[in-house]
Design a protein around this motif. Sequence first.
Motif, short mmCIF file in Angstrom:
data_model
loop_
_atom_site.label_atom_id
_atom_site.label_comp_id
_atom_site.label_asym_id
_atom_site.label_seq_id
_atom_site.Cartn_x
_atom_site.Cartn_y
_atom_site.Cartn_z
N ALA A 159 2.27 18.12 4.31
CA ALA A 159 3.16 16.90 4.82
C ALA A 159 4.06 16.29 3.89
O ALA A 159 3.17 15.74 2.87
N PRO A 160 5.21 15.63 4.31
CA PRO A 160 5.86 14.85 3.20
C PRO A 160 5.01 13.60 3.04
O PRO A 160 4.26 13.05 3.79
N TRP A 161 5.27 12.59 2.00
CA TRP A 161 4.75 11.44 1.86
C TRP A 161 5.83 10.56 1.89
O TRP A 161 6.77 10.65 1.49
N ASP A 162 5.43 9.31 2.37
CA ASP A 162 6.29 8.33 2.57
C ASP A 162 6.28 7.22 1.33
O ASP A 162 5.17 7.11 0.59
N THR A 163 7.42 6.73 0.90
CA THR A 163 7.58 6.02 -0.33
C THR A 163 7.69 4.40 0.08
O THR A 163 8.83 4.40 0.75
N THR A 164 7.08 3.70 -0.68
CA THR A 164 7.65 2.13 -0.31
C THR A 164 7.37 1.54 -1.76
O THR A 164 6.56 1.59 -2.23
N ARG A 165 8.31 0.37 -1.97
CA ARG A 165 8.28 -0.55 -2.95
C ARG A 165 7.87 -1.98 -2.41
O ARG A 165 8.12 -2.18 -1.43
N ILE A 166 6.73 -2.37 -3.22
CA ILE A 166 6.03 -3.32 -2.80
C ILE A 166 6.13 -4.56 -3.89
O ILE A 166 5.82 -4.24 -4.90
N THR A 167 6.67 -5.76 -3.61
CA THR A 167 6.45 -7.01 -4.71
C THR A 167 5.23 -7.59 -4.19
O THR A 167 5.11 -8.31 -3.36
N LEU A 168 4.19 -7.80 -5.11
CA LEU A 168 2.81 -8.44 -4.96
C LEU A 168 3.00 -9.86 -4.84
O LEU A 168 4.07 -10.39 -5.55
N ARG A 169 1.91 -10.28 -4.60
CA ARG A 169 1.86 -11.95 -4.76
C ARG A 169 1.66 -12.20 -6.13
O ARG A 169 2.23 -13.25 -6.66
N SER A 170 1.14 -11.13 -6.99
CA SER A 170 1.06 -11.60 -8.60
C SER A 170 2.60 -11.54 -9.34
O SER A 170 2.61 -12.19 -10.41
N GLY A 171 3.57 -11.34 -8.42
CA GLY A 171 4.85 -11.06 -8.80
C GLY A 171 5.31 -9.72 -9.59
O GLY A 171 6.40 -9.46 -9.74
N ILE A 239 -4.10 -6.45 -11.01
CA ILE A 239 -5.26 -5.32 -10.57
C ILE A 239 -6.26 -5.79 -9.65
O ILE A 239 -6.67 -5.11 -8.71
N ALA A 240 -6.46 -7.31 -9.67
CA ALA A 240 -7.48 -7.95 -8.85
C ALA A 240 -6.95 -7.74 -7.48
O ALA A 240 -7.59 -7.54 -6.47
N GLU A 241 -5.60 -7.94 -7.16
CA GLU A 241 -4.94 -7.91 -6.00
C GLU A 241 -4.79 -6.59 -5.25
O GLU A 241 -5.27 -6.22 -4.21
N LEU A 242 -4.52 -5.64 -6.10
CA LEU A 242 -4.58 -4.27 -5.57
C LEU A 242 -5.75 -3.84 -5.36
O LEU A 242 -5.90 -3.02 -4.01
N ILE A 243 -7.04 -4.02 -5.93
CA ILE A 243 -8.16 -3.73 -5.47
C ILE A 243 -8.82 -4.38 -4.36
O ILE A 243 -9.20 -3.67 -3.43
#
Length: 359
Positions: A159-171, A239-243
């Motif tokens: 099945a296809p994958w959805d793609t999203t761009r995300i700006t984190l709190r870290s910037g 890295i901390a935010e994504l974890i």
Amino acid sequence: MSDIDEPSRGHGPIEGGVGDPGAPRPGVSRRALVFGGLAVGGLAALGGGALIYRNIRRSAGPEGTWVNLNPIVPVPNAVPRASSPAAEAPGDDTTVAVWAHADDDIIFANPHLAELIGSGATLRTVFVTAGDAGRGLAYAQQREAGIRAAYDAMRGSAAPWDTTRITLRSGARVTRFVPSDDPRLSITVLRLPDGNLSAKGFPNTGDAGLTQLINGTVPTLAPIDDGPIVDATRLSDTIAELIHAGGPDHITTNIPHESAFARGDHPDHSCVGSLVRAVAPVAGVAPEAVTYYIGYPSQHEPVNVAGAPLDGKVGVYETYAAHDPVVTCEDASACLAQPGFGQWLRRSYAKTEAELRLA
């Protein structure tokens, strides 16, 4: 690529107890081996974590250049808030996996990775560098397509994958891929420049990578997709935010630089392992919940993947390699014949915090 078949030597024995200090390194033809952006014998670089094979005469895999790495400073001083734009829905038995390059997981952490996906557990994967080898975004995206195809092979769906761009709190800005039929899995890419097997980066990306950023010899890194620049503080925060955003029960990652098992590994692997080890407690994950996989130096350990698990692992790798023009192999036998990859595919060594043999 040069047609000169002049033997060259590796970077010497692995220290810290892995490998045989007295054993000579087998020669590899100059024409045969281009790996991780370092062309043995001085050839042009072609691939972060990639090999091109011509007239293979020996089977020894490459070893990364060993350089000192400063402690990870600064480390975030507070647990990231749950309101991160990257926050993902809670899952069952969640693992957040943080790797340097798109293929580190299927090479070094399988068959565990396939078992995890097959069990119905939740997996949130993060790739920190683009693995671009100075070849640009298009090549990095080929590798990303390959790793999605490999995950499809392990989960049994196309099945296809959805793609999203995300700006984190870290910037920082990341790109996230999620299977449209399986939200318990995700792949998030930061696309920082590949640091090269030599730890010197590539001219097309400013001769800089994670090693230089952590050591303070460059102030920032620019993602190869034109995302916001990343300094040492933003990198640790990211890295901390994504974890934390993945809500992990477990973390898997590369062996950290401070481990004896890191000698001879790709410098990017060592940097990512050290980053994760430093920030995991800040992200709310205890040290005993983190598992580190040995990278290149696993080739010096006994074979421990064979039979059906090996067949499955090689099949997943072959699926990935079909999308990566630098490592494409026509069948399982050809994949296993690749120096470096053939050794790594037959091995997978996980280490806990207590087993790292810290220097």
